[in-house]
Write a protein that holds these residues in place. Structure first.
Motif, PDB file in Angstrom:
ATOM      1  N   ARG A  87       0.912  -1.328  -0.034  1.00  0.00           N
ATOM      2  CA  ARG A  87      -0.013  -0.012   0.191  1.00  0.00           C
ATOM      3  C   ARG A  87       0.852   1.226  -0.061  1.00  0.00           C
ATOM      4  O   ARG A  87       0.531   2.137  -0.523  1.00  0.00           O
ATOM      5  CB  ARG A  87      -1.197   0.177   1.301  1.00  0.00           C
ATOM      6  CG  ARG A  87      -1.827  -0.921   1.160  1.00  0.00           C
ATOM      7  CD  ARG A  87      -3.107  -0.916   2.225  1.00  0.00           C
ATOM      8  NE  ARG A  87      -2.489  -1.262   3.543  1.00  0.00           N
ATOM      9  CZ  ARG A  87      -2.624  -2.479   3.982  1.00  0.00           C
ATOM     10  NH1 ARG A  87      -2.958  -3.451   3.608  1.00  0.00           N
ATOM     11  NH2 ARG A  87      -2.010  -2.711   5.351  1.00  0.00           N
TER      12      ARG A  87
ATOM     13  N   ASP B 194      -5.382 -11.457  -6.160  1.00  0.00           N
ATOM     14  CA  ASP B 194      -6.508 -10.441  -5.986  1.00  0.00           C
ATOM     15  C   ASP B 194      -6.238  -9.336  -5.025  1.00  0.00           C
ATOM     16  O   ASP B 194      -6.315  -8.203  -5.476  1.00  0.00           O
ATOM     17  CB  ASP B 194      -7.705 -11.038  -5.875  1.00  0.00           C
ATOM     18  CG  ASP B 194      -8.444 -11.895  -7.226  1.00  0.00           C
ATOM     19  OD1 ASP B 194      -7.706 -11.547  -8.011  1.00  0.00           O
ATOM     20  OD2 ASP B 194      -9.175 -12.600  -7.015  1.00  0.00           O
ATOM     21  N   ARG B 195      -5.940  -9.786  -3.976  1.00  0.00           N
ATOM     22  CA  ARG B 195      -5.521  -8.881  -2.582  1.00  0.00           C
ATOM     23  C   ARG B 195      -4.174  -7.952  -3.312  1.00  0.00           C
ATOM     24  O   ARG B 195      -4.449  -6.599  -2.678  1.00  0.00           O
ATOM     25  CB  ARG B 195      -5.266  -9.495  -1.443  1.00  0.00           C
ATOM     26  CG  ARG B 195      -5.070  -8.901  -0.189  1.00  0.00           C
ATOM     27  CD  ARG B 195      -4.831  -9.724   0.906  1.00  0.00           C
ATOM     28  NE  ARG B 195      -4.830  -9.036   2.148  1.00  0.00           N
ATOM     29  CZ  ARG B 195      -3.862  -8.608   2.900  1.00  0.00           C
ATOM     30  NH1 ARG B 195      -2.495  -8.682   2.155  1.00  0.00           N
ATOM     31  NH2 ARG B 195      -3.700  -8.051   3.887  1.00  0.00           N
TER      32      ARG B 195
ATOM     33  N   LYS C 146      -5.481  -5.075  -5.487  1.00  0.00           N
ATOM     34  CA  LYS C 146      -5.894  -4.240  -4.894  1.00  0.00           C
ATOM     35  C   LYS C 146      -4.947  -3.259  -4.269  1.00  0.00           C
ATOM     36  O   LYS C 146      -5.111  -1.879  -3.931  1.00  0.00           O
ATOM     37  CB  LYS C 146      -6.977  -4.606  -3.881  1.00  0.00           C
ATOM     38  CG  LYS C 146      -7.927  -3.565  -3.047  1.00  0.00           C
ATOM     39  CD  LYS C 146      -8.901  -4.154  -2.092  1.00  0.00           C
ATOM     40  CE  LYS C 146      -9.545  -3.310  -1.469  1.00  0.00           C
ATOM     41  NZ  LYS C 146     -10.639  -3.611  -0.465  1.00  0.00           N
ATOM     42  N   ASN C 147      -4.188  -3.665  -3.157  1.00  0.00           N
ATOM     43  CA  ASN C 147      -3.022  -3.226  -2.418  1.00  0.00           C
ATOM     44  C   ASN C 147      -2.249  -2.365  -3.276  1.00  0.00           C
ATOM     45  O   ASN C 147      -1.949  -1.127  -2.865  1.00  0.00           O
ATOM     46  CB  ASN C 147      -2.093  -4.249  -1.731  1.00  0.00           C
ATOM     47  CG  ASN C 147      -2.850  -4.790  -0.470  1.00  0.00           C
ATOM     48  OD1 ASN C 147      -3.762  -4.145   0.005  1.00  0.00           O
ATOM     49  ND2 ASN C 147      -2.196  -5.707  -0.021  1.00  0.00           N
TER      50      ASN C 147
ATOM     51  N   ASP D 246      -2.827  -1.164  -6.336  1.00  0.00           N
ATOM     52  CA  ASP D 246      -3.732  -0.111  -6.954  1.00  0.00           C
ATOM     53  C   ASP D 246      -3.589  -0.418  -8.667  1.00  0.00           C
ATOM     54  O   ASP D 246      -3.135   0.505  -9.256  1.00  0.00           O
ATOM     55  CB  ASP D 246      -3.696   1.259  -6.602  1.00  0.00           C
ATOM     56  CG  ASP D 246      -4.762   2.279  -7.153  1.00  0.00           C
ATOM     57  OD1 ASP D 246      -5.785   1.784  -7.589  1.00  0.00           O
ATOM     58  OD2 ASP D 246      -4.461   3.402  -7.173  1.00  0.00           O
TER      59      ASP D 246
ATOM     60  N   ASP E 139      -4.396  -3.177 -12.161  1.00  0.00           N
ATOM     61  CA  ASP E 139      -5.103  -4.166 -12.708  1.00  0.00           C
ATOM     62  C   ASP E 139      -4.285  -5.402 -13.278  1.00  0.00           C
ATOM     63  O   ASP E 139      -5.007  -6.267 -13.698  1.00  0.00           O
ATOM     64  CB  ASP E 139      -5.935  -3.468 -13.992  1.00  0.00           C
ATOM     65  CG  ASP E 139      -5.181  -2.896 -15.136  1.00  0.00           C
ATOM     66  OD1 ASP E 139      -3.921  -3.055 -14.985  1.00  0.00           O
ATOM     67  OD2 ASP E 139      -5.915  -2.423 -16.065  1.00  0.00           O
TER      68      ASP E 139
END
Length: 328
Positions: free
Chosen positions: A63, A105-106, A109-110, A112, A114
């Motif tokens: 993140r 998938d995680r 997201k972390n 940011d 695709d």
């Protein structure tokens, strides 16, 4: 910053990357502001390769990377993350398509994004390298567009040699430093022959090869150098490269005479790694901008002398190898 080809991917990356374990956790407290400043400094110094993992600070490292890249804008560096160590228990059977897809998938997201540049199996149990279905699951994620490339992070040279038998494996991350020289014996040659990218981690033996530690140095209770010296939490080779602390300190003193006066021992140790043309990128960590900038300057140093290289090989064989060579 010098660049090297990243194996078969068609990409080139900085030969000094940024290892983002320290800004995630297990290295003592690193405030988020310091973590971001360190990463900014590395990128400002020409770093184009970042290595992280989903378990570093339970996603904190990923993140922070995403936040810094959003602040900067422009072209994204090549980002490698890892998957597998979230398994509890961490067993071979857990490396299946459902779990690996969930981990990816995680991380998507972390971070940011695709599509992930590189996902590495995170030091899985040795049995995983003998299960083709695991690598088929990774191939399927490439085909689906979730990831562009995949590789492995290994503990043992033999695991790396087995992994590169799978045609989809594009990179191997391995420990290689003045105190862990075995990968150069066979693994590096085979990887180079197959155009496999080699990412070098633990380049400074958890800080020992900075030359700053003494017998009185203490570490925070949440620092792996305090709680994992005997492998209580994960493979002990990840902490001080597996070398007993007192043995390593004596060896460090024998290295000092070979370090030029205008170079730090850390920079010297990084330049030693880059002497091997089988290395693609080396990923030292940094907790602040000064460390990050200093790491990057190792790329500009002249080659080490033949005398230094010979002396360091002799030191390894006589003083260090009996503790580590047969284990990793």
């Amino acid at each position: 910053m010098n660049q090297r080809p990243f194996g078969q991917t068609g990409k080139v990356v900085s030969e000094i990357g940024f290892g983002a374990w320290a800004i995630g956790g297990s290295w003592g407290d690193v405030p988020e502001a310091d973590a971001k400043a360190a990463l900014h400094a590395a990128l400002d110094s020409g770093t184009t390769f970042i290595d992280t993992a989903d378990v570093y600070g339970d996603g904190r490292s990923e993140r922070i990377i995403a936040a810094v890249l959003k602040e900067r804008g422009g072209p994204r560096p090549f980002i490698a993350t890892k998957a597998g160590r979230r398994l509890d228990p961490h067993v071979s059977e857990g490396y299946n398509s459902a779990n690996l897809n969930a981990f990816v998938d995680r991380s998507l997201k972390n971070l940011d994004t695709d599509c992930l540049d590189l996902v590495q199996l995170h030091c899985p149990p040795t049995e995983v390298y003998y299960r083709p279905e695991v690598f088929e699951a990774m191939d399927a994620m490439v085909a689906s567009g979730k990831i562009r490339n995949y590789g492995v992070s290994v503990e043992k040279a033999e695991e790396g040699l087995k992994a590169i038998e799978y045609p989809g494996v594009k990179s191997v991350q391995i420990i290689y430093n003045i105190f862990r020289q075995r990968p150069a014996d066979l693994f590096m040659r085979e990887a180079r022959a197959r155009e496999i990218a080699v990412i070098v981690r633990v380049p400074l033996a958890s800080g020992l090869l900075t030359g700053k530690m003494t017998g009185n140095t203490t570490f925070a209770t949440d620092d792996h150098r305090h709680f994992n010296r005997d492998g209580q939490a994960f493979d002990k080779g990840e902490t001080f490269a597996g070398v007993p602390y007192d043995v390593a300190l004596k060896a460090v003193d024998e290295i000092r005479p070979f370090v030029p006066s205008n170079v730090t021992m850390a920079q010297f140790a990084l330049r030693w790694i880059l002497m091997n043309q089988g290395v693609t990128t080396v990923i030292p960590g940094a907790k602040n901008p000064e460390q990050a900038k200093a790491n990057c300057t190792a790329s500009d140093l002249p080659p080490l002398t033949d005398a230094a290289m010979t002396a360091l090989r002799t030191l390894y064989l006589e003083k260090i190898a009996p503790f580590v060579h047969h284990q990793w």
